[in-house]
Structure formats: C-alpha cells, structure tokens
Write an enzyme that holds these catalytic residues in place. Structure first.
Site, mmCIF file in Angstrom:
data_model
loop_
_atom_site.group_PDB
_atom_site.id
_atom_site.type_symbol
_atom_site.label_atom_id
_atom_site.label_comp_id
_atom_site.label_asym_id
_atom_site.label_seq_id
_atom_site.Cartn_x
_atom_site.Cartn_y
_atom_site.Cartn_z
ATOM 1 N N GLY A 645 0.801 -1.215 0.000
ATOM 2 C CA GLY A 645 0.000 0.000 0.000
ATOM 3 C C GLY A 645 0.830 1.259 0.000
ATOM 4 N N GLN A 646 2.102 1.130 0.383
ATOM 5 C CA GLN A 646 2.942 2.328 0.538
ATOM 6 C C GLN A 646 3.370 2.926 -0.792
ATOM 7 O OE1 GLN A 646 3.981 -0.684 0.301
ATOM 8 N NE2 GLN A 646 6.114 -1.011 0.818
ATOM 9 N N GLY A 647 3.170 2.201 -1.869
ATOM 10 C CA GLY A 647 3.500 2.747 -3.188
ATOM 11 C C GLY A 647 4.952 2.524 -3.582
ATOM 12 N N SER A 686 10.596 1.699 7.527
ATOM 13 C CA SER A 686 10.623 2.854 6.598
ATOM 14 C C SER A 686 11.868 2.837 5.708
ATOM 15 C CB SER A 686 10.575 4.176 7.371
ATOM 16 O OG SER A 686 9.465 4.222 8.213
ATOM 17 N N THR A 689 12.485 2.948 0.434
ATOM 18 C CA THR A 689 12.907 3.986 -0.510
ATOM 19 C C THR A 689 14.410 4.218 -0.388
ATOM 20 O OG1 THR A 689 10.761 5.055 -0.449
ATOM 21 C CG2 THR A 689 12.618 6.413 -1.142
ATOM 22 N N ALA A 876 16.670 11.178 -0.632
ATOM 23 C CA ALA A 876 15.499 10.716 0.120
ATOM 24 C C ALA A 876 15.918 10.004 1.398
ATOM 25 C CB ALA A 876 14.665 9.771 -0.749
ATOM 26 N N GLY A 880 6.790 7.575 6.607
ATOM 27 C CA GLY A 880 5.623 6.703 6.740
ATOM 28 C C GLY A 880 5.338 6.254 8.155
ATOM 29 N N GLU A 881 6.360 6.168 8.991
ATOM 30 C CA GLU A 881 6.129 5.806 10.393
ATOM 31 C C GLU A 881 6.152 7.047 11.275
ATOM 32 O OE1 GLU A 881 7.983 1.857 11.788
ATOM 33 O OE2 GLU A 881 9.421 2.672 10.372
#
Ligand code: FES
Ligand code: FES
Length: 926
Positions: A645-647, A686, A689, A876, A880-881
């Site tokens: 879901g995070q993409g 996290s 990325t 980056a 998210g967390e």
C-alpha cells in the site's frame, strides 16, 4: 426444506442461474462461484465495507447478505463499474487522487460511492463522510477518498497534485499515479486470498479457549473421518519437522505443543475440501485441558514468584543484532536492554527541575484490512512454494528452511499484493502451519484467517515506562532516565528488537549528555506482541514528550521554545559510533508550530500541543536489486520490496526511469519472489525507498554505464564525452536510441543489459551494532476541544511535518502520512485490546473501534521538510512511520494545556478523561 435453492440473478448485467444452499453468502457466491474477486472479506461483521456490492442499486455488505435474498435482483460488483470498457469517473478519481493505497478497501469504497451517487448526486463533504460510516480504510486517512468521491461525482476541485522542487529531475519528485492503481480500482488486483491452485484444500485452525492450559488429550479421530478432510495436525504430530519458529527466540510452535500460552493460540489445524468442511471437522475435535495460572499484565508477569509463561530457555533466532539476547532465568523477562552514557544520578541531583512519571501505552491491533493468508504447495522437483501476505519473504524463507530441513534454494516465497501490513506481517505467522498442512495433505493448502483471528495472531506491545527528565533553570536538558517494560505476549516474535530500538531513541531528538535507558521484554499469556508502525518508539515518545511539556510548565517556558533550545543539530552526533543527525529538526518544529498557529491566541475551549519524534531504522541491513534493459528499451526492475500500500513499486519505477531517462510507463517492477527477485531484508522500518531505492539506483546506473561504454566503443569516443537523455545516448548532436544501440551491440534484435545494485552497510561500533542508515524524524501539532459533560476529546486541527529528505512521489508521501496520523489517533483516542482474566473481550471489529472518516480532524495537513540530505536516492530518507509517533503526545499535551490534567494512560477515551476531570474536581472541592 430443500438442500439448495435455484437462484437467478443478474450480475454486472449478465444473467446467472445457480443452485445454492440457503446459507450461502453473497460474498462467497460472487467471489468463489463467479470468480469476481474485487469484493473483499475483511471484518466479516458488517463493519468495514470491504465486501460492499450493490443489490438493485443499494449498497449491501455481501459478507452477511444471503445470496438467496438476491434472487431475481440486479447485483453489481466493482468489476461492473467500467463504462464502455473505460474507467468510470469514480474509478479515475480514486486512481488519480491517491485514494488507493493497499487497495483492499477500494472495491467497497467505490461501490459505496456509486450508491451515494444515485442517492445524493450533489453530495457534500459532510454527507460523503456520513455515507462512509460503514466503510473503513486503514491506509489513507480518508481525505483522499472523500476528495476522490467528490471529484468522481463531478464537483470536486481540480486534482491538486503536490510536487517537490526537483530542479533537473524529470520523474522523481512528481506525483505520478501509482502503477497498481488500475488493477486496484477495477477489482483485478490479486491478494493471497484471491489465489487458487488445482486441487487446493482450505485450512482452518482450532484455537485455545484458555490463556494458559496444559493439553491433556486431543482426539482428532472423528475429525479425520469427515468426508472431504485431507489432513488434521496437532502439535504432537509435528515430529517430522522442527515445529518452532521466531526471529529473536525460536519459541513459537506452529501449533501448541503440550501447553497453550494464550487465548486464541492455534492448537489443531485441518485441511479440507472447502472451508465449511474444515470448520465442521474442527467442531468434532475433542481437547481435554488442564487450566494453568496465567499472567496477563506486566504487573502480574513481573511479580515475584509469578507463574512462568515459558519454563525453558528458548533457542536464539537468526539475527546478528539479536545475538546477545539476555533473558532473566526463572522469570518472565525474555530480554533486557540497557544503554547509558554520562552520570544520570549526578545530573539529576544537580538539576533545577526534575519531572518524573510513569506512562502506559495500550495493546493495539494493526487491523490491516487483509487478514493474514498463506497458500503452500510442495513439489518434488522444486520444493516448497508459499504465496504469502508477508512483509519479509526472505526471513520467512529462512524460517521455513530450518523448520523443514531444506536448503534455501528449495523454499520459494512469492508475495502478491498485500492488503496492508503496518508491521503485522513481518516474520513467519501462518506460513509454517500452512506448509506443514500442505505436506500432510499432499496437495496445495490455503489458510486465510479472519480479522477476529488476526487479533489472536499479533498486536502492538503494550508498555509501562517510568521516566525522569532533569533540566537546568535556563531550560537545558541535562539528563534522561527511562525504564520501560514491554509486554511481548506469549511469544517473543521480534519483541527483543522492538525493545532495543524503541528504547535506544527514548531521549528523542534532543541533545543530552546524561542518559540511562533500560528496558525489558516480558512474556504474558496474551496475543504475541510484534512489530507495529513506529517499532517501540510511539510507546516511549508518549512518555518522554509528555514530560517535556510538563517541564516547560514547571520552568514557565513555551513548550515549542524549550524543545527548540535542546534539539540536536544537523550533523551532530546522536550517540558515539552512530550516524550523525541527517535532518533539520528545527525546521520541522517551526513548520509545525507555524501551521498550527502556535503564536496565535487559542480559542476558548481549545488547547494546543506539540510533540516530536526520532527513530532509527534497522541496521545492519542488506538490499539488492537487478535492472534489466530489454531489446526494445523497456525496463524490468527486480527487487523484493513488498507492495502493501505504501507505493514502493511506483517509487522504484520512478527511480529507475529517472536514472535511465526512459518514460515511467516503460518500467515494470516485479513483485517479490525469492526464487526470482534478489535479496531484501525486510519491507519495514521505513527503509525501502532508502535502501532498496539505492540498490535500484545503483543497478540502473550500472545499466547506464554499460550503455555509455557500448556507445563509446561504437563511436570510438571516450565514455566521458557521452550522456544519456530521453532513451538515447547523446554525443554532441547525435542521439543513439537504446534499442538501436543494443541491436548493434548484440548483432541482432535480442539480448539485454543487466545491472546490479547492492546496498550492504555492515556492522559498526554503534550501540546497536549497526549505524542507522538514516534518522526518521517528525513533528506534530494538535488543537483539541473537549466535551466536559462526556469527556469526549475532539482533535480539531492536526499538522504533521516529516523530514523526508526528498519526496520521490509527493502524493504517496502525503497519503501515507495522513494514514499514519489517523492510525495514531486510533491508539490515542479509542483503540485498546481489552482483556479480562486472559480473555480478549473486544477481538472483533464490532467491539474494537478504529478511526472512521468522521474521525478525521476538520483540518489535517501533512507537510514535508525536503533538504535532499538523506542517504537514499536523490537525497530521500525514510517516511511513513514518523508521522504516527507525535500524535499521542501532541494530543495529550494539548489536552493538558486545556484542562490542567496530565494524562498518563492511553487511549484518551471519554470515560478515562471524564473520570480524571471528576477526580480533579473532587480534589478541589473540600
Ligand atoms: S463489512 Fe463485510 S467484510 Fe467487513
Ligand atoms: S487503501 Fe484502504 S485499507 Fe488499504
């Protein structure tokens, strides 16, 4: 009564005639008989809306709707939403506006919106929110869903797509539509529960009714005799494999052996021709129990002479950073962690202000909307294949290889789309017992548990933290002393690492010379505690950030200014040997304060609060990636990041497209398959990325280097004089398209370039044995109001600011952080697993309240600090967390400033708040 009924209905415009038993549910009929897998099973209790379909235009919960009731009616599912083969306006809006993350709720949301469109063509935001009262989403934070519905109905504002300042970058920093949006809005996305294999059996589990009990006898004879039963397993049958697993301690049997240690622990597993037969067989199993004394709270488990959850010392698991596990023999403490620097006692003795208190954090459920599922099949030639809803297939592979005595190469874990994880799907859960059943049954077996069973599978560790902070009169933070007990439940899972990592950053983003941190992981007879968004940090940030505000009150300082004074600076050391601070905390704090209007007067009846957080990512850790440039200049990325879901797949595609200068739509990112995609440690912390993103960047760069070398040779010019641009190698005015270059290089229209990327920062002398690859940091600011008659707290405004270095896909970051804030509001205001005598009282979605669309603050804004200072691709770092963590202390601080009452227990339910206010009133009244 006839055993079946003839039912005629029209489904998505097509006439269907079926003979169905009276009890057949519409959801099972559309999914299993008609193959329309878009509608999902999640709560099973008419609460979540994931199963919503339309019957004669009205939205119904297909999980509780009898199929015979649909006789003669028109049924529409998400598969019937497309118009003339094109996406409907609602589907387009969901895809383009970031309303879809894991996608498990998408079909239900779309069908609900479709019903609304018929009911109220000019629906307002308020009426949409009201209409969504029976629709849950655990990922998005609802804002994007409401916006998408407005747009789909034709009256939303034009899509406002956040963009980053990207300079020369063309794909990175753009809010592109996620690559799986189309399959998710059309119902074509496939999760483990949607997969079927020929001859597949369905599994079910019998669970312990007691929190602690000895298994005296199990009689499975009658169950085995049921026609259609393929296998029945108990713990005693598992002599042909090693039945224990666990990433820290190998303390968890796939089925209880001799003793059940929590209510809901799996005891017997059945594989049968269908789910109904499996359930029927389980009812015929006889178990004789001898109840044992149970410990179900931290206090009880730590009391002298407490009954022991485990009487033998468990075996160590397989992680390097957990190689020095320290149980306290003869107690329920399975691990102790300590970290200290300076002289805390002396610093506290010399402090002008010492604030101290004990805070508790509740047991909470992830409620990823897709409950756990696994499908296992053995094959003589290739070994074991498991399709699993897991966040770390390579760890599951290690566990299964050890349990079944097979080499890693003969264990294959395939991960289709995952319907939300939030940590719940890390490490082996259902995979071992599903694989054992498949071996015993001699056929593929699928085990898909219910949401109710997920409450008995994993949860967040509840925590009790005693904290002391010492400040100098001028506001300088001198010392942090924190002792925390984490309840890891009946089996350790990854609890020891949660304890270490959560405690390590307990002092938060502050400069402090004297630190003493100690924590324990404690067994209790409750559902095992595991990873959950924030990984131990939310529990201690709740305590420490509340006390920072308390110190500000006693020092008569502004809480924002007190924090600002003590923040670590960019490049400053957090702890000797660990990564220097890679963000600007000051900027996050200032942005949060500014956005909430910190310096403006607070309206009557409102209170404002702020909080911050700091989190280390997993270390050491390894990620690898492969990038293939095909003969037609399209690209395949092989990486093992799980898409839950995070993409992540879209972000990895953006990175590859940017490096190789190809259009995004020419890049495909495969889903994880341990036999195909290269190693990645885990999709958690996290880290994807940053770590996998860097591996992809490196692999794509490897391909780009090869292209330049090939072109240099072809042009007889130095590679340094060449560059790549728009799918071609450029030399002066000459453009050599990749496909032409490859054709010339291979001498035919075939052959491909393969690039490899490996990111493997090894162990260091950092306190946890590996330097964090990056620091995740965020600030939150809340404005709350209170109904003093009922104790109900309303978060009116919330602002989150996360320092993410650079947003690769800004829309994804925004949607994720909105979801993180909503999840944080859950454990802050309403979520708590309530036990009584070891029995879980609210283990269904009927009783366990998660945030709904109506719970979204009137103003919820997610901001980002982007200084491109992260170690990930294009600067980056993890996200998210972080945005979840400050929610509780920011709300608690706002409430304390409004009421003068400091709350130490979560969640801040109306009853808890009302009682505290009453007690204060009673104390004031002589
Ligand atoms: S409402 Fe049917 S699965 Fe939740
Ligand atoms: S996108 Fe809604 S539950 Fe995941």
């Amino acid at each position: 009564m006839p055993s079946s009924f003839d039912v005629r209905l029209r489904v998505n415009g097509r006439a269907v005639a079926l003979a169905l038993p009276a009890e057949a549910l519409l959801l099972d009929v559309v999914r299993d008989r008609l193959g329309l897998k878009g509608a999902k099973r999640s709560c099973d209790t008419q609460v979540c809306g994931a199963c919503t379909v339309l019957v004669d235009g009205a939205a119904v919960s297909a999980c509780t709707y009898l199929a015979v009731e649909a006789d003669g009616r028109e049924v529409q599912t998400v598969e019937g939403l497309e118009e003339d083969g094109r996406l409907s306006a609602l589907q387009r809006a969901f895809a383009e506006r970031g309303a879809v993350q894991c996608g498990f709720c998408a079909a239900g949301m779309l069908m609900t919106a479709r019903a609304l469109a018929a009911d109220e063509p000019a629906a307002t935001r308020e009426s949409i929110v009201r209409y969504l009262r029976g629709s849950l989403c655990r990922c998005t934070g609802y804002l994007k869903i409401v916006e998408a519905i407005q747009a789909g109905l034709g009256f939303g504002a034009p899509a406002a797509r956040p963009e980053s300042r990207t300079g020369a970058l063309s794909v990175v920093g753009r809010s592109v539509t996620r690559s799986d949006a189309l399959e998710k809005v059309t119902g074509r996305a496939r999760y483990v529960t949607d997969l079927e294999l020929p001859g597949m059996a369905h599994a079910a589990l019998l669970r312990s009714p007691y929190p602690h009990a000895r298994i005296v006898r199990i009689d499975t004879g009658r169950a085995r005799a049921v026609p259609g039963v393929h296998a029945v397993l108990t713990g005693a049958d598992l002599t042909w494999c090693d039945p224990y697993h666990g990433p820290a301690f190998r303390d968890r049997p796939m089925l209880a052996i001799d003793v059940a240690r929590y209510e809901g622990e799996p005891v017997v597993a059945v594989a049968a021709i269908d789910a109904a037969v499996a359930a029927c067989a389980l009812e015929l199993v006889e178990v004789e129990w001898e109840e044992l004394p149970a410990v179900t709270t931290l206090e009880a488990a730590l009391a002298p002479g407490a009954p022991l959850v485990h009487t033998t010392e468990p075996l160590a698991g397989h992680f390097a950073d957990l190689s020095s596990l320290r149980p306290r023999p003869g107690t329920n403490v399975c691990h102790q962690f300590a970290y200290a620097r300076g002289d805390v006692e002396a610093a506290l003795a010399g402090a002008d202000v010492v604030v101290e208190d004990t805070f508790t954090f509740p047991r909470v459920q992830h409620y990823a909307m897709e409950p756990h599922a696994a499908l296992a099949a053995w094959d003589d030639a290739t070994g074991l294949t498991v399709w699993a809803s897991t966040q770390n297939p390579f760890s599951v592979r290690v566990e299964l290889a050890k349990m079944f005595g097979a080499p890693l190469g003969r264990i294959r874990i395939v991960v289709p789309l995952v319907g939300g994880g939030f940590g719940s799907k890390t490490y082996a859960k259902l995979e071992p017992v599903t694989a054992a059943l498949a071996r015993a049954a001699g056929r593929p077996v699928r085990l898909a548990i219910s949401a109710e069973e997920a409450f008995r599978t994993v949860r967040r560790c509840d925590t009790r933290a005693a904290v002391r902070l010492g400040f100098r009169r001028d506001g300088m933070l001198l010392a942090v002393d924190c002792h925390a007990d984490f309840d890891v439940g009946a089996y350790a899972d990854i609890g020891p690492r949660i304890v270490q990592k959560g405690t390590y950053t307990a002092a938060g983003p502050y400069r402090v010379a004297h630190v003493r941190l100690a924590s324990t992981a404690v067994y209790t007879n409750t559902t095992p505690g595991g990873a959950f968004r924030g990984f131990g940090v939310p529990q201690l940030a709740w305590a420490v950030e509340s006390l920072v505000d308390e110190a500000a009150r006693q020092l008569d300082r502004d809480p924002v200014e007190l924090r600002r004074q003590n923040l670590l600076a960019h490049g400053e050391e957090f702890a000797p040997g660990d990564t220097p601070i890679d963000g600007k905390f000051e900027e996050s704090l200032s942005r949060a304060a500014e956005a909430i209007g910190w310096t403006r007067a607070v309206a009557a009846g409102r209170g404002r609060g702020v909080a911050m957080m700091l989190k280390a990512s997993i270390a050491p850790s390894v990620s690898e990636a492969i990038v293939r440039l095909h003969a037609d200049a399209s690209v395949t990325v092989l990486a093992s990041t799980v898409e839950m879901g995070q993409g992540a797949r879209t972000v990895l595609a953006q990175i590859a497209a940017e490096v190789l200068a190809v259009p995004l739509e020419r890049v495909t990112v495969l889903l994880p398959d341990t036999s195909v995609t290269p190693y990645d440690q885990t999709t958690s912390s996290s880290r994807s990325t940053t770590m996998v993103g860097r591996a992809v960047q490196e692999a794509a760069g490897d391909v780009a280097d090869q292209l330049l070398r090939i072109a240099a040779k072809a042009l007889d010019t130095p590679a340094a004089s060449l560059r790549i641009d728009a799918g071609a190698v450029v030399h002066g005015e000459r453009h050599l398209d990749y496909d032409a270059l490859l054709r010339a290089h291979f001498g035919m229209a075939g052959g491909e370039l393969i690039g490899r990327g490996v990111v493997a920062p090894g162990p260091t002398r950092a306190p946890l044995g590996g330097s964090t690859p990056f620091w995740e940091m965020a600030a939150g600011a809340a404005e709350v109001s209170l109904d003093v008659e009922t104790g109900a707290v309303t978060v009116e405004d919330y602002v989150s600011v996360a320092d993410v270095g650079r947003r690769i896909n800004p829309l994804s970051c925004e949607t994720q952080d909105e979801g993180a804030v909503l999840q944080g509001l859950g454990h802050t205001l309403c979520e708590e697993m309530v036990y009584d005598g070891g029995q879980l009282l609210n283990g269904t979605l009927l009783d366990y309240r998660v945030p709904r669309a109506a719970d979204v603050p009137s103003r919820l804004e997610c901001h980002f600090v982007e200084n491109a200072d992260g170690p990930g691709p294009f600067g980056a770092k993890g996200a998210g967390e972080g945005s979840l963590v400050p929610v509780s202390p920011a709300v608690g601080n706002a409430l304390a400033r409004l009421t003068g009452v400091r709350f130490r227990e979560l969640p801040l339910t109306p009853e808890r708040v009302w009682r505290a206010l009453r007690e204060r009133q009673a104390r004031r009244t002589p």
